[in-house]
Design a protein around this motif. Structure first.
Motif, short mmCIF file in Angstrom:
data_model
loop_
_atom_site.label_atom_id
_atom_site.label_comp_id
_atom_site.label_asym_id
_atom_site.label_seq_id
_atom_site.Cartn_x
_atom_site.Cartn_y
_atom_site.Cartn_z
N SER A 12 -11.70 45.78 41.09
CA SER A 12 -12.74 45.99 41.93
C SER A 12 -12.80 45.50 43.33
CB SER A 12 -14.20 45.87 41.13
OG SER A 12 -14.25 46.89 40.08
N GLY A 13 -12.61 44.20 43.25
CA GLY A 13 -12.57 43.74 44.42
C GLY A 13 -11.44 44.08 45.47
N LEU A 14 -10.38 44.28 44.84
CA LEU A 14 -9.28 44.44 45.81
C LEU A 14 -9.60 45.94 46.45
CD1 LEU A 14 -6.19 43.36 43.41
CD2 LEU A 14 -6.81 42.55 45.81
N SER A 15 -9.81 46.88 45.42
CA SER A 15 -10.16 48.07 45.94
C SER A 15 -11.19 48.34 46.84
CB SER A 15 -10.55 49.28 44.69
OG SER A 15 -11.57 48.68 44.11
N LYS A 16 -12.27 47.66 46.73
CA LYS A 16 -13.25 47.55 47.74
C LYS A 16 -12.71 47.16 48.81
CE LYS A 16 -18.16 46.06 48.25
NZ LYS A 16 -19.34 45.51 47.79
N SER A 17 -12.09 45.96 48.91
CA SER A 17 -11.55 45.41 50.43
C SER A 17 -10.76 46.25 51.18
CB SER A 17 -11.19 44.07 50.30
OG SER A 17 -9.69 44.24 49.68
N GLY A 19 -10.80 49.75 51.04
CA GLY A 19 -11.80 50.84 51.15
C GLY A 19 -11.45 52.24 50.18
N ILE A 20 -11.07 51.70 48.98
CA ILE A 20 -10.36 52.65 48.02
C ILE A 20 -11.73 52.73 47.04
CG2 ILE A 20 -8.94 52.99 45.92
CD1 ILE A 20 -6.72 51.30 47.60
N LYS A 21 -12.31 53.97 46.96
CA LYS A 21 -13.19 54.10 45.88
C LYS A 21 -12.71 54.35 44.58
CE LYS A 21 -17.22 57.39 45.12
NZ LYS A 21 -18.03 58.63 45.44
N LEU A 22 -13.36 53.36 43.61
CA LEU A 22 -12.80 53.22 42.32
C LEU A 22 -13.76 52.59 41.33
CD1 LEU A 22 -9.93 53.60 40.77
CD2 LEU A 22 -9.76 51.07 41.25
N THR A 182 -1.02 44.98 40.56
CA THR A 182 -0.18 46.17 40.12
C THR A 182 -0.79 47.28 39.48
OG1 THR A 182 1.13 44.13 39.27
CG2 THR A 182 1.99 46.09 38.60
N ILE A 183 -1.85 47.00 38.78
CA ILE A 183 -2.63 48.22 38.04
C ILE A 183 -3.20 49.20 39.23
CG2 ILE A 183 -4.76 48.75 36.97
CD1 ILE A 183 -4.39 46.12 35.22
N LEU A 184 -3.77 48.29 40.37
CA LEU A 184 -4.24 49.17 41.58
C LEU A 184 -3.27 50.05 42.04
CD1 LEU A 184 -6.98 49.92 43.06
CD2 LEU A 184 -6.07 47.88 44.58
N ALA A 185 -2.06 49.33 42.35
CA ALA A 185 -1.02 50.03 42.96
C ALA A 185 -0.73 51.29 42.36
CB ALA A 185 0.40 49.24 43.20
N ALA A 186 -0.41 51.24 40.84
CA ALA A 186 0.06 52.30 39.89
C ALA A 186 -0.89 53.28 39.88
CB ALA A 186 0.14 51.77 38.73
N LEU A 187 -2.15 53.02 39.82
CA LEU A 187 -3.10 53.88 39.55
C LEU A 187 -3.49 54.93 40.65
CD1 LEU A 187 -5.75 52.13 37.27
CD2 LEU A 187 -4.12 53.77 36.57
#
Length: 228
Positions: A12-17, A19-22, A182-187
């Motif tokens: 969540s922290g990575l996606s928020k920084s 600008g990815i809605k997740l 790694t999870i964020l990049a894959a998803l």
């Protein structure tokens, strides 16, 4: 997944920084295999993510509505750290991977398997876990997230950066960060590089270490899937 306040908080922290809605949630049992979880019950409309507490000091609940019954787009499954290759446990991994994949698909979500990493004192586990996880995922026509390969790649380049705690199994904050990236990049099929988030749970990383792990995660995912 539950170490360092949970890998979902890092995602969540990575996606928020970036600008990815997740939106993420997590259900974990310490030391569990897939056979300990009844995933089908988690995915009912009044199960996981059916409500949340407002973060405004009021402690009020917000009830989420899912008119079509679909709560999740994807469900990431992870067995315990040696389950896929353990001589007595691997049969349960294989059996319940199929059961959970079927139940997940019936809700409209995609089953995904997380490839875990080798114990720090048993690097040979990297290939064993990669092969076993990929084989079962292929049997269920499911995606694999190559976290284990990312750990191996990071340690090859930076053996000084500890990714596991003293038990040689569970992740340090850096390990959880790499797993999340790694999870964020894959998803999302998007690079985590450039994220300003340095980690949560009062364990922020140094900027140079976070940048390194972001790069390793993206390179590993691209190479694993054959992306250009």
């Amino acid at each position: 997944m539950y170490y360092n306040c949970g890998v979902n908080s890092y995602i969540s922290g990575l996606s928020k920084s970036l600008g990815i809605k997740l939106s993420t949630t997590m259900a974990t049992i310490g030391g569990a295999g897939l056979d300990w979880h009844l995933v089908k019950t988690y995915l009912r409309k009044d199960g996981l993510a059916s409500y949340s507490t407002l973060n405004d000091g009021s402690n009020k609940l917000s009830f989420n509505k899912y008119p079509d019954g679909k709560v999740f787009e994807a469900v990431v499954l992870q067995d315990n750290s040696q389950g896929p290759i353990h001589p007595e446990l691997s049969k349960f991994f294989k059996k319940y991977a199929a059961i959970h994949s079927k139940d997940i698909r019936e809700t409209g979500a995609a089953p995904i398997f997380l490839m875990t990493w080798a114990y720090a004192d048993k690097p040979e586990m990297t290939k064993q876990l990669a092969d076993a996880t990929t084989a079962v995922a292929n049997e269920n026509n499911a995606l694999v997230i190559p976290a284990g390969l990312a750990f191996a790649n990071a340690l090859k380049q930076r053996p000084d950066l500890k990714l596991t705690v003293a038990d040689n199994r569970h992740p340090t904050a850096a390990g959880t960060y790499l797993e999340a990236a790694t999870i964020l990049a894959a998803l999302t099929k998007k690079s985590p590089e450039g994220a300003s988030f340095l980690g949560g749970c009062e364990k922020p990383l140094k900027e140079k270490d976070a940048a390194f792990l972001q790069q390793v995660a993206w390179d590993t995912v691209k190479n694993f899937y054959g992306w250009k």
